[in-house]
Write an enzyme that holds these catalytic residues in place. Sequence first.
Site, short mmCIF file in Angstrom:
data_model
loop_
_atom_site.label_atom_id
_atom_site.label_comp_id
_atom_site.label_asym_id
_atom_site.label_seq_id
_atom_site.Cartn_x
_atom_site.Cartn_y
_atom_site.Cartn_z
N ALA A 57 0.84 -1.20 0.00
CA ALA A 57 0.00 0.00 0.00
C ALA A 57 0.87 1.25 0.00
O ALA A 57 2.04 1.20 0.39
CB ALA A 57 -0.91 0.00 1.22
N ASP A 58 0.27 2.34 -0.42
CA ASP A 58 0.93 3.63 -0.34
C ASP A 58 -0.13 4.69 -0.07
O ASP A 58 -1.23 4.62 -0.61
CB ASP A 58 1.69 3.97 -1.62
CG ASP A 58 2.61 5.16 -1.41
OD1 ASP A 58 3.62 5.01 -0.69
OD2 ASP A 58 2.30 6.25 -1.93
N THR A 59 0.23 5.64 0.77
CA THR A 59 -0.70 6.71 1.12
C THR A 59 -0.06 8.05 0.80
O THR A 59 1.08 8.31 1.19
CB THR A 59 -1.07 6.63 2.62
OG1 THR A 59 -1.68 5.36 2.85
CG2 THR A 59 -2.04 7.73 3.00
N ALA A 71 -3.59 3.79 -1.94
CA ALA A 71 -3.64 2.75 -2.97
C ALA A 71 -3.18 1.42 -2.38
O ALA A 71 -2.28 1.39 -1.54
CB ALA A 71 -2.73 3.14 -4.14
#
Length: 190
Positions: free
Chosen positions: A68-70, A105
């Site tokens: 994930a990436d924020t 994401a």
Amino acid sequence: MRLVLASASPRRLDLLKRIGVVPDAVIPAEIDEIPKKGDLPVHHAVRMAAEKAAAVHAREVDALILAADTVVAVGRRILPKTAHEGEARRALTLLSGRRHRVHSAVTLIDAKGVARHRLSTSIVTFKRLSDAELDAYIATGEWQGKAGGYAIQGHAEALVRALAGSHSGVVGLPLYETRALLRAAGYNLG
């Protein structure tokens, strides 16, 4: 089915536990996360999640890889993970009294190499921060290494006037989207 979390974030591990998921391994991707010139916030978040998953999948080909990436964004501007107090102060001053978007994401690559992607976008509105409130938050140290200079799951939650979207997404892993990806890949959620 073996599950690997491609993240060094203890928050993502804690969030997974909320839905009864304990990864078999945690392997940080260790990729360059600096935005490319012209990267828009959504594109950057999606690309980072996909690249993290791919990097770990290359080492763990027989497992499900979850990454994930924020990204915290004001308009087209991607706010950094704040490394020092001045950066945090600038980010929080920018966010004070205004809305911003948080794009989280998630990518899941299965053992066959099939990648699935989901995106959660939330709108967060901060109250107008007084100098004393800003100083008090900076003194907590929570801003260190946080996108946009704040951790919504900590003291900053009291500074958020409104949130439209996924609280877990703002923390760093949107649980609804993550659960949907795991189910689609056949992972047993109990």
